[in-house]
Enzyme design. Structure first.
Site, PDB file in Angstrom:
ATOM      1  N   GLU A 332      50.795  72.870 -14.692  1.00  0.00           N
ATOM      2  CA  GLU A 332      49.753  73.693 -14.081  1.00  0.00           C
ATOM      3  C   GLU A 332      50.376  74.570 -12.985  1.00  0.00           C
ATOM      4  O   GLU A 332      50.177  75.784 -12.949  1.00  0.00           O
ATOM      5  CB  GLU A 332      48.672  72.791 -13.496  1.00  0.00           C
ATOM      6  N   HIS A 333      51.109  73.945 -12.069  1.00  0.00           N
ATOM      7  CA  HIS A 333      51.825  74.665 -11.011  1.00  0.00           C
ATOM      8  C   HIS A 333      53.314  74.374 -11.156  1.00  0.00           C
ATOM      9  O   HIS A 333      53.708  73.209 -11.227  1.00  0.00           O
ATOM     10  CB  HIS A 333      51.398  74.190  -9.622  1.00  0.00           C
TER      11      HIS A 333
END
Length: 442
Positions: A332-333
């Site tokens: 996601e990040h």
């Protein structure tokens, strides 16, 4: 505190490594959650507000007279919002709007042939339902991230739901209401999780069905969105947050540890993964984790997240292997803490958002970078994108051909129709000329 996975030397022995399977990942009990939320969806579908009121009392411990939040509660929340917090939200909104306005694409028209054009028309959804979580952390920032791109896209009607809070008289968290006021969202409901998804999908008294549902949530919300997908559009099935950091010997271990902790703070199921070829850095980061975690407010959930099966330090032979690992993980990040970080970041294919260098931590993106923090999780970044203006638009092809252009292409249409044994398709073109006493090609 955090486990290690050592991949060094394994490729040299000829071993084939499935990085997607090897890298730490949480196991979500989604099937169990599906069974739990299915009856809620059906109940709200058939009993409407009555069911929502009962779930508010059962799950949230509040007895509501209505799920609709009064307008004065929304404006009142803004009036009492701390001035510094208001200024921070206003800056966050301004930065995201600046980025979103540049994302808004224009309609395009292609002249395929003289007299024949195709226009790609971008049409915003008529109505969108936005969900803002209010569990372990009231994510008022998610209101910004979902509403701003929807507004820039031109969505005509935006409704928001957030769980009722016992500590606030059954209203959603006041900061969430204040941000709604800042953004001009006045249709707000005190409804949580699967109930909110059902309300936006089927509609209840006073709340019209939505075309699209956006916003993060806990596993029950994710499961509910999966079940209604196809009846309405959804942004994604976003699970627990995750951060991966690709780092070399140039990285500051204190920064790396702090960023791993920042995402572990969200939830005991949050994932924090460091990928590095430098064992000395790994050792230093672990020491920093031990020091910094003890000073955190949410000690218990952070320790649980870092010690969980979804978190870990992955040792690799070099940055090339590290790049392959983070691409397979599709975080996601993803943070890049390396020499020439921009170059390594440019080679990443799979990530929800990429944070380049020591001065771009995930926390910046969570609040005020101008990027969106509603991002794909669980490896879905290999095929999905984060929320943006494009998420709230659908493309419609508009086809315009004049008589001459249609006459010119008729032989090709007829040939393809016959090849697929669909002769009526060709006849539907030819009849236009036969009625005029004109034959194609004359």
């Amino acid at each position: 505190m955090i486990r290690r996975l050592d991949l060094r030397g394994r490729l040299a022995t000829g071993e084939r490594l499935d990085y997607r399977a090897l890298v730490p990942r949480a196991e979500l009990a989604l099937e169990e959650a599906l069974d739990g939320v299915r009856p809620i969806l059906e109940d709200v579908r058939h009993r409407g507000v009555e069911a929502l009121l009962e779930y508010a009392e059962r799950f949230d411990g509040v007895k509501l007279a209505s799920v609709r939040v009064p307008p004065q509660a929304i404006t009142g929340a803004l009036e009492t919002l701390d001035a510094d917090v208001r200024a921070a939200f206003e800056e966050s909104i301004a930065r995201l709007r600046a980025v979103s306005e540049r994302e808004r694409e224009q309609d395009t028209t292609v002249d395929v042939v003289p007299g024949g054009t195709i226009t790609n028309r971008l049409v915003p959804y008529t109505r969108v339902g936005v969900y803002a979580p209010g569990g372990l952390a009231p994510l008022a920032s998610s209101v910004v991230m979902t509403v701003v791109p929807a507004q820039i896209a031109g969505v005509g009607s935006i409704a928001l739901a957030s769980p009722p809070q016992k500590d606030y008289g059954g209203l959603p968290h006041p900061t969430i209401l204040a941000v709604c006021a800042l953004l001009g969202v006045d249709e707000v409901y005190a409804v949580g999780g699967a109930g909110a998804v059902a309300m936006f999908t089927y509609g209840v008294d006073g709340c019209e069905p939505a075309d699209f549902i956006a916003g993060p949530g806990r596993i029950s919300t994710v499961a509910a969105k999966r079940l209604v997908r196809g009846i309405v559009g959804i942004d994604s099935e976003a699970g627990p947050t995750e951060i991966a950091i690709l780092a070399d010997e140039s990285a500051d271990p204190a920064y790396v540890a702090a960023d791993l902790i920042s995402q572990a703070e969200h939830d005991p199921m949050a994932a924090s993964v460091l990928v590095t070829p430098d064992e000395s850095l790994a050792d230093a980061v672990v020491k920093e984790l031990e020091l910094q975690v003890e000073a955190t407010k949410h000690l218990g959930r952070i320790q649980a997240a870092l010690a969980g099966e979804q978190s870990g330090v992955v040792l690799v032979d070099d940055l090339e292997q590290g790049l392959a690992v983070v691409d397979a993980y599709a975080a996601e990040h993803l943070e890049i803490h390396t020499v020439d970080a921009a170059r390594w970041a440019s080679r990443v294919r799979n990530a929800g958002a990429i944070f380049v260098g020591a001065w771009a931590p995930v926390s910046l993106g969570d609040y005020a970078a101008g990027s969106n923090h509603v991002l794909p999780t669980g490896g879905c970044a290999c095929h999905s994108s984060g929320l943006s203006v494009r998420s709230f638009l659908k493309a419609v092809h508009v086809i315009e051909y004049d008589q001459a252009a249609l006459r010119d292409v008729e032989p090709h249409v007829s040939a393809l129709a016959d090849a697929e044994d669909l002769p009526a398709h060709g006849a539907a073109v030819r009849i236009r000329f036969a009625r005029e006493g004109d034959q194609p090609g004359d």
